[in-house]
Design a protein around this motif. Sequence first.
Motif, PDB file in Angstrom:
ATOM      1  N   LYS A  85       0.834  -1.205   0.000  1.00  0.00           N
ATOM      2  CA  LYS A  85       0.000   0.000   0.000  1.00  0.00           C
ATOM      3  C   LYS A  85       0.867   1.253   0.000  1.00  0.00           C
ATOM      4  O   LYS A  85       0.568   2.231  -0.694  1.00  0.00           O
ATOM      5  CB  LYS A  85      -0.932  -0.009   1.211  1.00  0.00           C
ATOM      6  N   ASP A  99       1.672   6.748  -6.836  1.00  0.00           N
ATOM      7  CA  ASP A  99       0.560   7.627  -7.206  1.00  0.00           C
ATOM      8  C   ASP A  99       0.951   9.095  -7.060  1.00  0.00           C
ATOM      9  O   ASP A  99       0.669   9.909  -7.936  1.00  0.00           O
ATOM     10  CB  ASP A  99      -0.648   7.286  -6.325  1.00  0.00           C
ATOM     11  N   TYR A 130      -6.658  -6.913  -3.845  1.00  0.00           N
ATOM     12  CA  TYR A 130      -6.395  -5.516  -3.488  1.00  0.00           C
ATOM     13  C   TYR A 130      -5.847  -4.741  -4.687  1.00  0.00           C
ATOM     14  O   TYR A 130      -6.270  -3.602  -4.955  1.00  0.00           O
ATOM     15  CB  TYR A 130      -5.414  -5.443  -2.314  1.00  0.00           C
ATOM     16  N   LYS A 138      -8.656  -4.047  -7.249  1.00  0.00           N
ATOM     17  CA  LYS A 138      -9.576  -3.015  -6.784  1.00  0.00           C
ATOM     18  C   LYS A 138      -8.930  -1.634  -6.849  1.00  0.00           C
ATOM     19  O   LYS A 138      -9.589  -0.644  -7.213  1.00  0.00           O
ATOM     20  CB  LYS A 138     -10.013  -3.317  -5.347  1.00  0.00           C
ATOM     21  N   PHE A 139      -7.639  -1.548  -6.505  1.00  0.00           N
ATOM     22  CA  PHE A 139      -6.930  -0.263  -6.529  1.00  0.00           C
ATOM     23  C   PHE A 139      -6.848   0.277  -7.959  1.00  0.00           C
ATOM     24  O   PHE A 139      -7.080   1.468  -8.212  1.00  0.00           O
ATOM     25  CB  PHE A 139      -5.523  -0.440  -5.945  1.00  0.00           C
ATOM     26  N   LYS A 152      -8.870  -0.459 -10.446  1.00  0.00           N
ATOM     27  CA  LYS A 152     -10.213  -0.124 -10.926  1.00  0.00           C
ATOM     28  C   LYS A 152     -10.739   1.148 -10.289  1.00  0.00           C
ATOM     29  O   LYS A 152     -11.363   1.993 -10.954  1.00  0.00           O
ATOM     30  CB  LYS A 152     -11.148  -1.298 -10.624  1.00  0.00           C
ATOM     31  N   LYS A 153     -10.457   1.331  -9.001  1.00  0.00           N
ATOM     32  CA  LYS A 153     -10.987   2.489  -8.279  1.00  0.00           C
ATOM     33  C   LYS A 153     -10.396   3.783  -8.790  1.00  0.00           C
ATOM     34  O   LYS A 153     -11.101   4.765  -9.008  1.00  0.00           O
ATOM     35  CB  LYS A 153     -10.716   2.314  -6.785  1.00  0.00           C
ATOM     36  N   TYR A 154      -9.066   3.782  -8.970  1.00  0.00           N
ATOM     37  CA  TYR A 154      -8.391   5.020  -9.371  1.00  0.00           C
ATOM     38  C   TYR A 154      -8.142   5.098 -10.877  1.00  0.00           C
ATOM     39  O   TYR A 154      -7.528   6.053 -11.348  1.00  0.00           O
ATOM     40  CB  TYR A 154      -7.067   5.166  -8.610  1.00  0.00           C
ATOM     41  N   LYS A 155      -8.631   4.080 -11.592  1.00  0.00           N
ATOM     42  CA  LYS A 155      -8.514   4.062 -13.053  1.00  0.00           C
ATOM     43  C   LYS A 155      -7.064   4.308 -13.497  1.00  0.00           C
ATOM     44  O   LYS A 155      -6.768   5.179 -14.301  1.00  0.00           O
ATOM     45  CB  LYS A 155      -9.431   5.114 -13.673  1.00  0.00           C
TER      46      LYS A 155
END
Length: 902
Positions: free
Chosen positions: A651, A658, A695, A698-699, A701-704
């Motif tokens: 993470k 990011d 995880y 999902k990360f 997909k969530k933040y594209k």
Amino acid sequence: MENISITKVDSSNNLSFVLPLNKKILRESFPSPVDNRVIINIRSPTWWLSLILFLISVAVGFQLGLIFLCTIRQCLTNDSNTSNINQKNFISVSSINMPRVSEKKQLILIAVMTSKDFLTTRAPTVMRTWAKKVPGDVIFFSSEGSETNDSNINLVSLPSVTDKYPPQKKSFLMMKYIYDHYLNKFEWFMRVDDDVYIRTDNLEKLLRSIDNRKPYYIGQPGLGTKEKYGKLALGENENFCMGGPGIILSREILSRFVPHIKKCLKNFYTPHEDVELGRCVHNYANTSCTWTYEMQHILYNHPNKTEGYKARNLVSTDILRAVSLHSIKDIRVFTRVHNFALQRRIIELEQRNMLLRRQINIYNKIINIQNQLKLQKQKLSKFLHKTKNKQLKIQLNQFYKLLTMSDQQIAEQMMAIYNNTHGLFNIENNQQTILDQQIWNVLHEYFNHSILSSNDATFHSLYEKIQSIFNTNNIYSKKISQDKNQPGIYTLFTGSQYSANTESPVRSIDPAYKQSFDEVVRTYMEEINKISRNMGRFVEYKKTLYGYYKYKPRFGINYILHLHVIYRKYMGKKMSIPVRKHVYAVQRFHPLYFRELSSSYSSAILSPFGADSSNSISQVMTNSYRTIILPTPSIPIHLIVPVSGRLPTLKRLFINFDRVVMYSNDSDLLNVHLYMILMETAEDSGERMSTIANYIKKFIKKYKISRIHLIEVKNGNFTRSYACSYGASRFNDTDLLFFIDVDMVFTRDLFPRIRHHTIFNKQVYYPTVFSQYDPQYWELPKMLSNLTSFHIRNDIGHWRQYGFGMLGIYKADLAQIGSWNVEISGWGKEDVDLYDKLVRSPTLNVFRTTDNSLMHIFHTKQCSLTLRDDQMTMCKGTKSTALGSQHILVRHVQKLIELNKF
């Protein structure tokens, strides 16, 4: 006995006498008919006997004349036949570059035996390197039908000769060719192979010191290997010169054995060409190979052959003093040895230039002082004639005597001053320096107490001029004393060097300093043995016990070395005595030089694909003043991260990527991609592979996020080497890869460094990263809250000099050296193994430097019991060095003592 009466009539006195003659021996020759008349009176009826004797004498003389004429005719016929044979041989090699040798006799002809396979590789390399400096000529000898398009190569194709090993016929016919064509054009002849490097300067020194009129057969003597000893049919006291490192022959030797070479060709006892050549020389020239121990160093045969010349440091006594170096079969290593020889030659010439300039400077100053002293003596002499003060005259006479001191004494004092240019050690203990100051000290004291009391303006003017002269001399003493008072710390070194400021308290000497020490010691031993050998003794170096050095960037390095040597006396009373010797030395630095690089060279450095590549990261425009780099699109960087468990650490990596990459609008970061190579964990405490995979998905997909990629490896438990190798296999050869661990954080400065330091098919990048200590020993909360920069301090971390996990490399270069060793399981050893492969690579350079854009975040390390012994040792070593610095650990122990917990 028959008597023949000879009456001799003298023209002046008319005297005559009669002599009895024997039939066999005429006791007096007939006189010349110019001045005397000879009258022969035949008194005996047997006169016909004398006529018969006369006819026999004429017949014998006629036969002797015929024999003489036939001999001459036979010689002429043989010469004609030899000429015809040579003409035929010339016709058979007419298509080949015939040797071009000047009319004037030269020092040496070097005959290089080669083959068709190496006429385009080794032969041009020889001509490009050492052959240019030969004090004579170089000719290559190859098999029948050999050809070359290189006009610089003098090639002889030997008829009826093949390249089949052993090259006995090739060697002997080569000697015959040299004898027929060049015997009287050179003083020496040398036979070498095409994998031998010749130190031409050392070769010329050797040959100039030997009488070439004597029969010399020079080489490294041999009797055969242990397996062949006694099986080579060598007689008593018979040896041979080993052909590998080369054989040197005088003209006298060549002229003795080559006429019998046909007999030698018909009587081979062994398949070894050098053994049979030595046998032929021994049988027909009555000479053996030089029995001398020195030859194994002069004609040097490295025990490791080509690999031995790949060493990082080629500075060794054997290589420096050698005439020939054998064997170097790799032309790249051959060129490297040549560059090393040129470098040593440059050093020798610079040293000689420095000594000459030093001497010129010394004698210029001596001449200047002598001229000034003569001028002042003339003025002082005039002043003496003018003054009427008797007491002053006495004082001036003393001063005049001082000015008339011998020139040699002045010269010696100047030499003492100039030679001590650096002020290394205690100048007060130098007797020469004390003598150097004597002149000025006497004058200064004399003027202060006696002459300065005078009010004569002329004398004061004279004093000032004299003072200026000696001040020029005395300025050296002032500089020396100032230099001596400057602060400087000498560093102690021994076999292992202690330092409290480094990661490892006990470590070996840095390679750069060790190389410098070895060079100083080698030079010192050579200098003292130049004198010792003439006195029948030799000083042998054993080891350096300890020493001190002080580094001065502007000047050089000062040394105080404590050596252990063996004093050996081999003339007179022989003895060997161990001695400890102190050496004081200075290694001067060369002045800085600056030169402008050409545009092509700049492009090759700045471009990761080389100067000629269309994928260059930049275009370079140059003029006479500066270099301008034009921006071009950046090369994509693929970050490969092996992952197994450790979800919190993952993470943190995503947050880092990011903030640094995704939130940036910088065009250089648009081509940075992150690849997660996920494997199942073998630790019970770690998250399962499925948890980590969910995880990551999902990360993304969530933040594209399109630049984070997941690659799942479902073959067994986590192994870092397999994960790295599997990840690299997904890319093309021209892709730039950077392997990074999940517990690293980085700033945006990392990516231009990766692009700049990683060069396709030329260089890989190994950054030295900063690694945190255990945070429980230092207080710096929230230091990583801002990932644009890091806090780098000695009390919170250290530079991991022995960490090789981070690597920037192109996929094709990784495949070239064999990629990762997937047989290494678990943690550790796989990065060291890959680093060793890259260091040994002949085409790739390893670029390693500290990188403050990378930081390894501390985490507890558990060394699995399943690790191998070497992996366990490395794991425990890394775990211990990550606790804290020595200062922090000492402070922590002091706290425990104060709290009575220790």
